[in-house]
Design a protein around this motif. Sequence first.
Motif, PDB file in Angstrom:
ATOM      1  N   GLU A  64      33.043  31.672  20.369  1.00 44.63           N
ATOM      2  CA  GLU A  64      33.566  32.609  21.345  1.00 44.63           C
ATOM      3  C   GLU A  64      32.872  32.504  22.700  1.00 44.63           C
ATOM      4  O   GLU A  64      33.438  32.854  23.725  1.00 44.63           O
ATOM      5  CB  GLU A  64      33.319  34.018  20.793  1.00 44.63           C
ATOM      6  N   ASP A  65      31.638  32.031  22.693  1.00 45.15           N
ATOM      7  CA  ASP A  65      30.849  31.968  23.919  1.00 45.15           C
ATOM      8  C   ASP A  65      31.116  30.694  24.732  1.00 45.15           C
ATOM      9  O   ASP A  65      30.540  30.498  25.788  1.00 45.15           O
ATOM     10  CB  ASP A  65      29.352  32.073  23.583  1.00 45.15           C
ATOM     11  N   TYR A  66      31.963  29.830  24.195  1.00 49.49           N
ATOM     12  CA  TYR A  66      32.349  28.611  24.920  1.00 49.49           C
ATOM     13  C   TYR A  66      33.745  28.803  25.519  1.00 49.49           C
ATOM     14  O   TYR A  66      34.546  29.582  24.992  1.00 49.49           O
ATOM     15  CB  TYR A  66      32.378  27.412  23.969  1.00 49.49           C
ATOM     16  N   PRO A  67      34.075  28.055  26.571  1.00 53.84           N
ATOM     17  CA  PRO A  67      35.419  28.189  27.138  1.00 53.84           C
ATOM     18  C   PRO A  67      36.501  27.739  26.150  1.00 53.84           C
ATOM     19  O   PRO A  67      36.248  26.886  25.285  1.00 53.84           O
ATOM     20  CB  PRO A  67      35.391  27.254  28.346  1.00 53.84           C
ATOM     21  N   ALA A  68      37.664  28.320  26.284  1.00 58.16           N
ATOM     22  CA  ALA A  68      38.814  27.935  25.463  1.00 58.16           C
ATOM     23  C   ALA A  68      40.012  27.734  26.389  1.00 58.16           C
ATOM     24  O   ALA A  68      39.973  28.168  27.552  1.00 58.16           O
ATOM     25  CB  ALA A  68      39.113  29.040  24.453  1.00 58.16           C
ATOM     26  N   VAL A  69      41.053  27.106  25.884  1.00 57.60           N
ATOM     27  CA  VAL A  69      42.242  26.869  26.712  1.00 57.60           C
ATOM     28  C   VAL A  69      42.825  28.225  27.141  1.00 57.60           C
ATOM     29  O   VAL A  69      43.045  29.099  26.317  1.00 57.60           O
ATOM     30  CB  VAL A  69      43.288  26.019  25.952  1.00 57.60           C
ATOM     31  N   LYS A  92      36.029  37.482  32.130  1.00 59.20           N
ATOM     32  CA  LYS A  92      36.419  38.360  31.013  1.00 59.20           C
ATOM     33  C   LYS A  92      37.834  38.026  30.523  1.00 59.20           C
ATOM     34  O   LYS A  92      38.753  37.878  31.323  1.00 59.20           O
ATOM     35  CB  LYS A  92      36.369  39.808  31.513  1.00 59.20           C
ATOM     36  N   ARG A  93      37.981  37.928  29.204  1.00 57.43           N
ATOM     37  CA  ARG A  93      39.301  37.613  28.628  1.00 57.43           C
ATOM     38  C   ARG A  93      40.093  38.894  28.401  1.00 57.43           C
ATOM     39  O   ARG A  93      39.544  39.854  27.885  1.00 57.43           O
ATOM     40  CB  ARG A  93      39.114  36.929  27.264  1.00 57.43           C
ATOM     41  N   TYR A  94      41.372  38.869  28.770  1.00 58.63           N
ATOM     42  CA  TYR A  94      42.153  40.080  28.497  1.00 58.63           C
ATOM     43  C   TYR A  94      42.944  39.976  27.196  1.00 58.63           C
ATOM     44  O   TYR A  94      43.480  40.972  26.708  1.00 58.63           O
ATOM     45  CB  TYR A  94      43.026  40.489  29.682  1.00 58.63           C
ATOM     46  N   SER A  95      43.018  38.797  26.628  1.00 60.25           N
ATOM     47  CA  SER A  95      43.588  38.675  25.276  1.00 60.25           C
ATOM     48  C   SER A  95      43.012  37.430  24.616  1.00 60.25           C
ATOM     49  O   SER A  95      42.563  36.507  25.295  1.00 60.25           O
ATOM     50  CB  SER A  95      45.119  38.602  25.319  1.00 60.25           C
ATOM     51  N   LYS A  96      43.016  37.445  23.282  1.00 65.78           N
ATOM     52  CA  LYS A  96      42.452  36.298  22.552  1.00 65.78           C
ATOM     53  C   LYS A  96      43.143  36.179  21.201  1.00 65.78           C
ATOM     54  O   LYS A  96      43.088  37.097  20.390  1.00 65.78           O
ATOM     55  CB  LYS A  96      40.948  36.530  22.355  1.00 65.78           C
ATOM     56  N   PHE A  97      43.833  35.071  21.005  1.00 67.65           N
ATOM     57  CA  PHE A  97      44.487  34.838  19.714  1.00 67.65           C
ATOM     58  C   PHE A  97      43.585  33.887  18.940  1.00 67.65           C
ATOM     59  O   PHE A  97      43.352  32.755  19.362  1.00 67.65           O
ATOM     60  CB  PHE A  97      45.860  34.210  19.922  1.00 67.65           C
ATOM     61  N   SER A  98      43.018  34.359  17.833  1.00 69.65           N
ATOM     62  CA  SER A  98      42.131  33.479  17.080  1.00 69.65           C
ATOM     63  C   SER A  98      42.342  33.626  15.586  1.00 69.65           C
ATOM     64  O   SER A  98      42.998  34.552  15.128  1.00 69.65           O
ATOM     65  CB  SER A  98      40.679  33.754  17.453  1.00 69.65           C
ATOM     66  N   ARG A  99      41.795  32.676  14.865  1.00 74.50           N
ATOM     67  CA  ARG A  99      41.890  32.743  13.407  1.00 74.50           C
ATOM     68  C   ARG A  99      40.555  32.321  12.807  1.00 74.50           C
ATOM     69  O   ARG A  99      39.689  31.778  13.510  1.00 74.50           O
ATOM     70  CB  ARG A  99      43.001  31.836  12.895  1.00 74.50           C
ATOM     71  N   LYS A 100      40.438  32.521  11.511  1.00 76.07           N
ATOM     72  CA  LYS A 100      39.227  32.083  10.826  1.00 76.07           C
ATOM     73  C   LYS A 100      39.419  30.606  10.493  1.00 76.07           C
ATOM     74  O   LYS A 100      40.516  30.193  10.110  1.00 76.07           O
ATOM     75  CB  LYS A 100      39.057  32.892   9.536  1.00 76.07           C
ATOM     76  N   LYS A 105      33.215  29.026   5.426  1.00 76.82           N
ATOM     77  CA  LYS A 105      32.550  29.520   6.632  1.00 76.82           C
ATOM     78  C   LYS A 105      33.431  30.540   7.347  1.00 76.82           C
ATOM     79  O   LYS A 105      34.651  30.431   7.297  1.00 76.82           O
ATOM     80  CB  LYS A 105      32.259  28.353   7.577  1.00 76.82           C
ATOM     81  N   ASN A 106      32.791  31.496   7.987  1.00 71.44           N
ATOM     82  CA  ASN A 106      33.590  32.522   8.656  1.00 71.44           C
ATOM     83  C   ASN A 106      33.715  32.287  10.147  1.00 71.44           C
ATOM     84  O   ASN A 106      33.855  33.216  10.923  1.00 71.44           O
ATOM     85  CB  ASN A 106      32.984  33.895   8.382  1.00 71.44           C
ATOM     86  N   ASP A 107      33.641  31.035  10.540  1.00 71.11           N
ATOM     87  CA  ASP A 107      33.716  30.733  11.958  1.00 71.11           C
ATOM     88  C   ASP A 107      35.107  31.028  12.513  1.00 71.11           C
ATOM     89  O   ASP A 107      36.103  30.893  11.820  1.00 71.11           O
ATOM     90  CB  ASP A 107      33.367  29.263  12.208  1.00 71.11           C
ATOM     91  N   GLU A 108      35.089  31.363  13.788  1.00 64.29           N
ATOM     92  CA  GLU A 108      36.342  31.687  14.464  1.00 64.29           C
ATOM     93  C   GLU A 108      36.866  30.452  15.189  1.00 64.29           C
ATOM     94  O   GLU A 108      36.102  29.664  15.730  1.00 64.29           O
ATOM     95  CB  GLU A 108      36.021  32.794  15.479  1.00 64.29           C
ATOM     96  N   GLN A 109      38.166  30.295  15.144  1.00 64.17           N
ATOM     97  CA  GLN A 109      38.773  29.244  15.961  1.00 64.17           C
ATOM     98  C   GLN A 109      39.692  29.921  16.964  1.00 64.17           C
ATOM     99  O   GLN A 109      40.582  30.686  16.573  1.00 64.17           O
ATOM    100  CB  GLN A 109      39.573  28.277  15.102  1.00 64.17           C
ATOM    101  N   ILE A 110      39.437  29.649  18.233  1.00 62.72           N
ATOM    102  CA  ILE A 110      40.266  30.292  19.250  1.00 62.72           C
ATOM    103  C   ILE A 110      41.507  29.444  19.496  1.00 62.72           C
ATOM    104  O   ILE A 110      41.412  28.252  19.756  1.00 62.72           O
ATOM    105  CB  ILE A 110      39.463  30.494  20.553  1.00 62.72           C
TER     106      ILE A 110
END
Length: 357
Positions: A64-69, A92-100, A105-110
């Motif tokens: 989450e702390d790295y940039p995403a598209v 600051k992000r105003y929306s974020k669509f992510s999944r596990k 592992k419980n890592d998030e993928q944005i």
Amino acid sequence: MSKFNLKELGLKDSTAREFESLYKDKYLGRVVCEQKNCYRVVTESGIINAKVSGKIMYDACSREDYPAVGDWVAVDRDEDLQGDAIIHGILKRYSKFSRKVAGVKNDEQIIAVNIDIAFITMSLNSNFNLRRLERYISTAWESGAKPVVVLTKADLCEDVEEKLSEVLDIAIGVDVLAVSSLTNEGIDKLKQYITKGKTAAFIGSSGVGKSTLINKLLGDERLKVGEVRQGDEKGKHTTTYRELILIPNGGVVIDTPGMRELHIMDISEGVENSFKDIEELALNCKFKNCTHNAEPGCAVKKAIQDGIISEDRYKNYIKLKKEAEFMAKKEKTKRMRDSKKVKVKKNNCKKGLEELV
Ligand SMILES: Nc1nc2c(ncn2[C@@H]2O[C@H](COP(=O)(O)OP(=O)(O)OP(=O)(O)O)[C@@H](O)[C@H]2O)c(=O)[nH]1
Ligand SMILES: [Mg+2]
Ligand SMILES: [Zn+2]
């Protein structure tokens, strides 16, 4: 002279203000593509290659702390002739669509950030699955973007009206479109959502026709489109990375690789939003803490018996709620661990300084 208009690329006033107050000598850009820690960033002057600063890397606790598209970032330059530009901050992000991430592992993928609309794409032939759709809609509500269901390949379906009504029954408060890239059915309606300054992401299984739809919007064959397997009509994962694309005279869209499964993060609020019908029924149960199992006076059980909601929808609701609760607990533990990590890092810095003095 500017090549790109950032407002047309989806820049909101709040982001522009945040940038101005925090980064005096930097340039504002938007991440259009990310490949192996290398980013393509669009600024007013053009598209450049960029990397994150050492500070971002050092401070990062998770993905989450790295940039995403879709991210708006502060870069040190608006050209890359002398090497990659450096990303110094993420707005600051105003929306974020992510999944596990799949697996233990419980890592998030944005999947995409700063999107106004999440086009949940599902084909009207073999990919059609209401339970999967409920999962996607819940995740979309949680993301902060507006979900819109796009049922694709209408030309391959003989009972479009029936399928539409099945979807309308479960997609409460969500717009639903049936489209075909082959016959152009519904394409004009789809275009109405992608207006100047708006960002929309196409999300769904492989092979449902996400890239084909974006090519339609672009009016050319820019994106690679793949075949589907004979038999089960599953896609072959043609799109392999996320990409932000400017639509001439329109907004911005993000193409995403097809997903095998949508493993959820903590989407408790999204589930509540998607299953408002059940949540509202539950208010009428005799007991406040009714589990809708065998209690007397259960309004949910009665609604199932009366055929107002289907048993399958109810079961999926319970399943998603449990998964979300499980992930909420995991995320809480992780946050605690991360805050300890940050404290240790800060202490180390302090110690380092004290030793220097
Ligand atoms: N009949 C029909 N075929 C379509 C339609 N839209 C897409 N297709 C076909 O479906 C296949 C997959 O399309 P893509 O656009 O690559 O699908 P995708 O969702 O981008 O797939 P991934 O990139 O793997 O996630 C291609 O062979 C398209 O020609 C449609 O509306 N009707
Ligand atoms: Mg694709
Ligand atoms: Zn009940």
